[in-house]
Design a protein around this motif. Structure first.
Motif, PDB file in Angstrom:
ATOM      1  N   SER A  13      -6.827  -8.840   4.088  1.00  0.00           N
ATOM      2  CA  SER A  13      -8.298  -8.114   4.176  1.00  0.00           C
ATOM      3  C   SER A  13      -8.265  -6.144   3.564  1.00  0.00           C
ATOM      4  O   SER A  13      -8.959  -6.122   3.259  1.00  0.00           O
ATOM      5  CB  SER A  13      -9.274  -8.003   4.978  1.00  0.00           C
ATOM      6  N   ARG A  14      -6.288  -6.199   4.035  1.00  0.00           N
ATOM      7  CA  ARG A  14      -6.516  -4.252   3.940  1.00  0.00           C
ATOM      8  C   ARG A  14      -5.085  -4.317   3.889  1.00  0.00           C
ATOM      9  O   ARG A  14      -4.302  -5.412   4.291  1.00  0.00           O
ATOM     10  CB  ARG A  14      -7.130  -4.136   4.598  1.00  0.00           C
ATOM     11  N   GLY A  15      -4.706  -3.502   3.484  1.00  0.00           N
ATOM     12  CA  GLY A  15      -3.447  -2.625   3.325  1.00  0.00           C
ATOM     13  C   GLY A  15      -2.310  -3.529   2.749  1.00  0.00           C
ATOM     14  O   GLY A  15      -3.064  -3.982   1.707  1.00  0.00           O
ATOM     15  N   ILE A  16      -0.988  -3.760   3.265  1.00  0.00           N
ATOM     16  CA  ILE A  16      -0.056  -4.525   2.853  1.00  0.00           C
ATOM     17  C   ILE A  16      -0.311  -5.550   2.155  1.00  0.00           C
ATOM     18  O   ILE A  16      -0.082  -6.346   1.292  1.00  0.00           O
ATOM     19  CB  ILE A  16       1.304  -4.263   3.930  1.00  0.00           C
ATOM     20  N   GLU A 188      -3.991   2.480   5.213  1.00  0.00           N
ATOM     21  CA  GLU A 188      -5.432   3.507   5.996  1.00  0.00           C
ATOM     22  C   GLU A 188      -4.637   3.449   7.743  1.00  0.00           C
ATOM     23  O   GLU A 188      -5.046   4.410   8.837  1.00  0.00           O
ATOM     24  CB  GLU A 188      -7.119   2.671   5.350  1.00  0.00           C
ATOM     25  N   LEU A 189      -4.299   1.832   7.997  1.00  0.00           N
ATOM     26  CA  LEU A 189      -3.560   2.152   9.928  1.00  0.00           C
ATOM     27  C   LEU A 189      -2.570   2.945   9.402  1.00  0.00           C
ATOM     28  O   LEU A 189      -2.429   3.551  10.666  1.00  0.00           O
ATOM     29  CB  LEU A 189      -3.113   1.125   9.820  1.00  0.00           C
ATOM     30  N   PHE A 190      -1.672   3.339   8.574  1.00  0.00           N
ATOM     31  CA  PHE A 190      -0.509   3.872   8.906  1.00  0.00           C
ATOM     32  C   PHE A 190      -0.735   5.651   9.063  1.00  0.00           C
ATOM     33  O   PHE A 190      -0.609   6.549   9.837  1.00  0.00           O
ATOM     34  CB  PHE A 190      -0.124   4.207   7.791  1.00  0.00           C
ATOM     35  N   LEU A 191      -2.136   5.841   8.108  1.00  0.00           N
ATOM     36  CA  LEU A 191      -2.051   7.474   7.443  1.00  0.00           C
ATOM     37  C   LEU A 191      -3.169   7.964   9.314  1.00  0.00           C
ATOM     38  O   LEU A 191      -3.570   8.876   9.676  1.00  0.00           O
ATOM     39  CB  LEU A 191      -3.285   7.358   6.382  1.00  0.00           C
ATOM     40  N   ASP A 192      -3.755   6.365   9.586  1.00  0.00           N
ATOM     41  CA  ASP A 192      -5.562   6.987  10.652  1.00  0.00           C
ATOM     42  C   ASP A 192      -4.143   7.623  11.517  1.00  0.00           C
ATOM     43  O   ASP A 192      -3.435   7.548  12.255  1.00  0.00           O
ATOM     44  CB  ASP A 192      -5.952   5.505  10.769  1.00  0.00           C
ATOM     45  N   GLY A 193      -5.400   8.841  11.549  1.00  0.00           N
ATOM     46  CA  GLY A 193      -5.121   9.703  12.965  1.00  0.00           C
ATOM     47  C   GLY A 193      -3.662  10.995  12.606  1.00  0.00           C
ATOM     48  O   GLY A 193      -3.303  11.613  13.624  1.00  0.00           O
ATOM     49  N   LYS A 194      -3.270  10.865  11.586  1.00  0.00           N
ATOM     50  CA  LYS A 194      -2.309  11.763  11.514  1.00  0.00           C
ATOM     51  C   LYS A 194      -2.507  12.899  10.578  1.00  0.00           C
ATOM     52  O   LYS A 194      -3.001  12.631   9.769  1.00  0.00           O
ATOM     53  CB  LYS A 194      -0.648  11.442  10.337  1.00  0.00           C
ATOM     54  N   ASP A 195      -2.083  14.139  10.696  1.00  0.00           N
ATOM     55  CA  ASP A 195      -2.523  14.572  10.257  1.00  0.00           C
ATOM     56  C   ASP A 195      -1.756  15.661   9.420  1.00  0.00           C
ATOM     57  O   ASP A 195      -0.203  14.537   9.040  1.00  0.00           O
ATOM     58  CB  ASP A 195      -2.045  16.762  10.916  1.00  0.00           C
ATOM     59  N   GLU A 196      -1.662  16.164   7.744  1.00  0.00           N
ATOM     60  CA  GLU A 196      -0.901  16.335   6.644  1.00  0.00           C
ATOM     61  C   GLU A 196       0.873  17.254   7.394  1.00  0.00           C
ATOM     62  O   GLU A 196       1.237  16.325   6.697  1.00  0.00           O
ATOM     63  CB  GLU A 196      -1.618  17.095   6.258  1.00  0.00           C
TER      64      GLU A 196
END
Length: 244
Positions: A13-16, A188-196
């Protein structure tokens, strides 16, 4: 009844997982898009495959529940005629230092990632047709040993063990079995909660100096599922831009 090859993709349903499902659909597979709770996302993937002229349907399944997983395989067989490729992309990632991780979270993560892999692989081992392919997902963190990833990496180490053993158990069936171990991939799963700053640091680690994309990973899965990739068997393929 369709004579095309048939693929089941969990976590579709999402991502990879979604990108793998779309890629296999574009490659001519009839695709069962497995999902846990994101029905709308799975249906969007189905519609994208159908819009491109392919055949697809969505199937809800808790990968750790043998009954719903069996029903998903039943659906593939009844609607499309059989199962040739299983891509098990569903997973859960909960991060915390070992000293701080809630053990209930550990149990939930391992239920999805270890038991879920075992249940899906068990059905695949029983049902895949000759010439088929089974692909599971690990992570390059098993080798990188990032702090905070202990529970997740441990669960994916189990995925590697299960996969490499079933590759040998399927001797004589003409089925290739492999694990893909992505590096940092812009989902989306990987990027969630990570700053630039964190994202930039991770992107700079591979010699290719960028994050992976879902399309990079889907390309590897499509190769392993294809006749060109069939001689690749019993391997952990680290698709990570050369990070390790």
């Amino acid at each position: 009844m369709s004579t095309s090859r048939v693929a089941i993709v969990t976590g579709g349903s999402r991502g990879i997982g979604a990108e793998v499902a779309r890629r296999l659909g574009a490659d001519g597979y009839s695709v069962v898009v497995g999902y846990a709770g994101r029905r709308e996302g799975a249906q969007e993937v189905v519609e994208a495959i159908e819009k491109s002229g392919g055949r697809a349907l969505a199937a809800q399944a808790d990968v750790a529940d043998e009954n719903t997983v069996s029903a998903m395989f039943d659906l593939a067989e009844s609607e499309f005629g059989g199962v040739d490729v299983v891509v098990h992309a569903a997973g859960r990632m909960d991060l915390a230092p070992i000293a701080e991780l809630d053990l209930d979270v550990l149990d939930a993560q391992h239920r999805t990632n270890i038991r879920g892999t075992f249940v899906v692989v068990q059905q695949a081992a029983r049902r895949l047709r000759s010439g088929g392919s089974l692909i599971t997902f690990s992570t390059s963190v098993v080798g990188l040993a990032f702090p905070g990833y202990a529970a997740y990496a441990a669960s994916k180490g189990a995925v590697e063990a299960i996969t490499l053993i079933v590759a040998r158990e399927l001797r004589g069936r003409n089925i290739n079995v492999n694990t893909i171990a992505p590096g940092p991939t812009a989902t989306e799963l990987f990027l969630d909660g990570k700053d630039e700053e964190t994202i930039a640091r991770l992107a700079s680690q591979p010699p290719l100096e960028r994050l992976g994309t879902p399309a990079d990973i889907a390309g590897a899965a499509a190769f392993l599922a294809s006749p060109a990739g069939h001689w690749t068997n019993g391997q952990v393929i680290r698709v990570n831009g050369g990070i390790i």
